[in-house]
Design an enzyme around this catalytic site. Structure first.
Site, PDB file in Angstrom:
ATOM      1  CE  LYS A 181      -2.677   3.411   1.575  1.00  0.00           C
ATOM      2  NZ  LYS A 181      -2.120   4.769   1.766  1.00  0.00           N
ATOM      3  CD  GLU A 256      12.250   4.937   9.137  1.00  0.00           C
ATOM      4  OE1 GLU A 256      12.011   5.970   9.818  1.00  0.00           O
ATOM      5  OE2 GLU A 256      12.342   4.940   7.909  1.00  0.00           O
ATOM      6  CB  CYS A 289      13.220   9.261   8.034  1.00  0.00           C
ATOM      7  SG  CYS A 289      14.122   7.907   7.245  1.00  0.00           S
ATOM      8  CD  GLU A 385      10.215  13.072  11.373  1.00  0.00           C
ATOM      9  OE1 GLU A 385      11.137  12.497  10.778  1.00  0.00           O
ATOM     10  OE2 GLU A 385       9.108  12.536  11.610  1.00  0.00           O
TER      11      GLU A 385
END
Length: 485
Positions: A181, A256, A289, A385
């Site tokens: 997906k 993750e 990331c 973040e």
């Protein structure tokens, strides 16, 4: 099935890929070019719970065929797929460039090739695997890997092709069937992967692609009790939802979840190299990331570091991702650009210093390279973040303080250390929190090494045998010695 559409001369399907065939949905969502937002690329099939069930059924039915092959037999399919990726590198690069805005040169020269390498490396690792064998208490022992079953792979919108291949390759090599997906903001290179799977001759149902919103089709996938593994890359909030579904069905789950990584620079470092690498964290508009977004520099080199950093940051060129002179392109989506600008605006309002940048330029999804000097380590810009072209700058007076700042967030995906001392590299490298810690370099990856995060940066490890073990059921077989002939 709707007609295929063209992107820069490349034919792409807007539909799902289920059981070896294209399957359309009556409702759609649109995908647009991030650096030219007026350019709608396509209307994409928007799957639902029924689509998810169809894909899981296909993967479940195909599982015995794929699982009962030897690793060497599966290796042939994966090598063919790797060869096809390499042969179609240009097509994949331009489609992902238009859909996600990663620089075309980077995709063409480096990123797409990594996708081919992922399939080849995992195929080789699986076929070369040697079972652990030992004697214990009068028994002969072996550890056997069994394929686990259908695996759901959910990937993010940044570097979608590379991350899809990185996560799907070990699942397939281990003998699992896959339902991929992709993120709804950048689904097109995954669709091309479906075409290549078909060309490689995979049995129908071994590899399936479903498109749509996470709250709709994604939720249905992770709650299906027939799914035996879930691998996710994305936000912490989404991981919590998926984790609850995985727990309900007792399904192993890896996640993750991004980072807030430090880039720690000591006075004995090569300051020019460190400043250049720090300015390089703006690559892909900060949508990486593992980026070292918290620059933490020893007091005594503050001014010279900033001088060099600004000179390198000034060299960045915002523009069209297809242009070879562009070094920073647009953020993925106006919604994301607004989120990033929210961090900048709140930082300014709270008294943080906007040292450079801080503005939207050249179009709705473009933001200048931005550097924030926070009022304190508790600043939102330091602790959360941002996932955009926004870095923070802090200083420290001694090693203990530097390490404390580096370890002061809830994240722990990676870290970057610059020092000229081998002793400090070893000492600080051991105590800085991060699943991967680089010293005097960045983003150098060995695909056999474990990859994953500490704290809220993730759960579990990918890479090499770690990923193959995750996608397998491990069995210990014990036979009483001298009892059989």
């Amino acid at each position: 099935m709707r007609n295929r559409f063209m992107i820069e001369g490349v034919s792409v399907s807007p539909d799902h890929f289920i059981n070896g065939k294209r399957v359309s949905s009556p409702s759609t969502f649109e995908t647009r070019c991030p650096f030219d937002w007026a350019n709608k690329l396509a209307d994409i099939s928007r799957g639902d719970a029924e689509t998810a069930a169809l894909a899981v059924t296909a993967a479940t039915n195909a599982f015995p065929i794929w699982a009962n092959m030897t690793s060497a037999e599966r290796r042939k399919y994966l090598h063919r797929l790797s060869d096809l990726i390499e042969a179609n590198q240009e097509h994949l690069a331009i489609v992902e460039c238009m859909d996600m805005a990663m620089l075309h040169e980077s995709l063409r020269l480096r990123v797409i090739a990594r996708g081919a390498l992922n399939f080849r490396n995992y195929a080789d690792l699986a076929s070369e695997h040697t079972e652990r064998v030992w004697s214990s208490k009068g028994t002969a022992n072996r550890v056997i890997r069994h394929p686990a079953g259908p695996a759901v792979i959910i990937t993010p919108w940044n570097a979608p092709f590379m991350l899809s291949t990185w996560k799907c390759a070990p699942a397939l090599a281990a003998g699992n069937t896959v339902i991929l997906k992709p993120a709804e903001w950048s689904p097109l290179s995954a669709s091309l992967l479906g075409d290549l799977i078909e060309q490689a001759g995979f049995p129908p149902g071994v590899f399936n692609i479903v498109q749509g919103l996470g709250s709709e089709i994604g939720n249905a996938l992770v709650n299906d009790p027939r799914v035996k593994r879930i691998s996710f890359t994305g936000s912490v909030a989404t991981a919590r939802v998926i984790g609850k579904a995985a727990a309900e069905n007792i399904v192993p789950f890896t996640a993750e979840l991004g980072g807030k990584s430090p880039l720690l620079v000591f006075a004995d470092a090569d300051i020019d190299a460190a400043a250049k690498k720090a300015a390089g964290q703006y690559d892909d508009s900060g949508q990486v990331c593992m980026a070292g977004t918290r620059i933490i520099v020893e007091d005594s080199i503050r001014d010279i570091f900033l001088e060099k950093f600004h000179a390198y940051a000034d060299a960045h060129v915002l523009g069209d991702s297809r242009d070879a002179t562009t070094t920073m392109s647009a953020l993925i989506h106006p919604t994301h650009a607004e989120r990033v600008m929210g961090f900048i605006d709140r930082a300014s309002a709270a008294g943080d210093i906007i040292e450079r940048g801080g503005n939207r330029v050249g179009g709705s999804n473009f933001i200048e390279p931005t550097l924030i000097i926070p009022r304190s380590n508790d600043s939102e810009a330091v602790q959360n973040e941002i996932f955009g072209p926004v870095l923070t700058f802090q200083t420290f007076s001694n090693e203990t303080e530097g390490v404390a700042l580096a370890n002061s967030t809830a994240y722990g995906l990676s870290a970057v250390i610059y020092t000229g001392s081998a002793e400090r590299a070893e000492r600080v490298g051991r105590v800085v929190r991060g699943g991967t810690v680089w010293v005097n370099t960045f983003l150098v990856r060995d695909l056999t090494a474990p990859f994953g995060g500490i704290g809220i940066s993730g759960l579990g490890r990918e890479g090499g045998d770690y990923a193959l073990d995750f996608h397998s059921d491990l069995k210990t077989l014990q036979i009483l010695e001298d009892s059989v002939v």
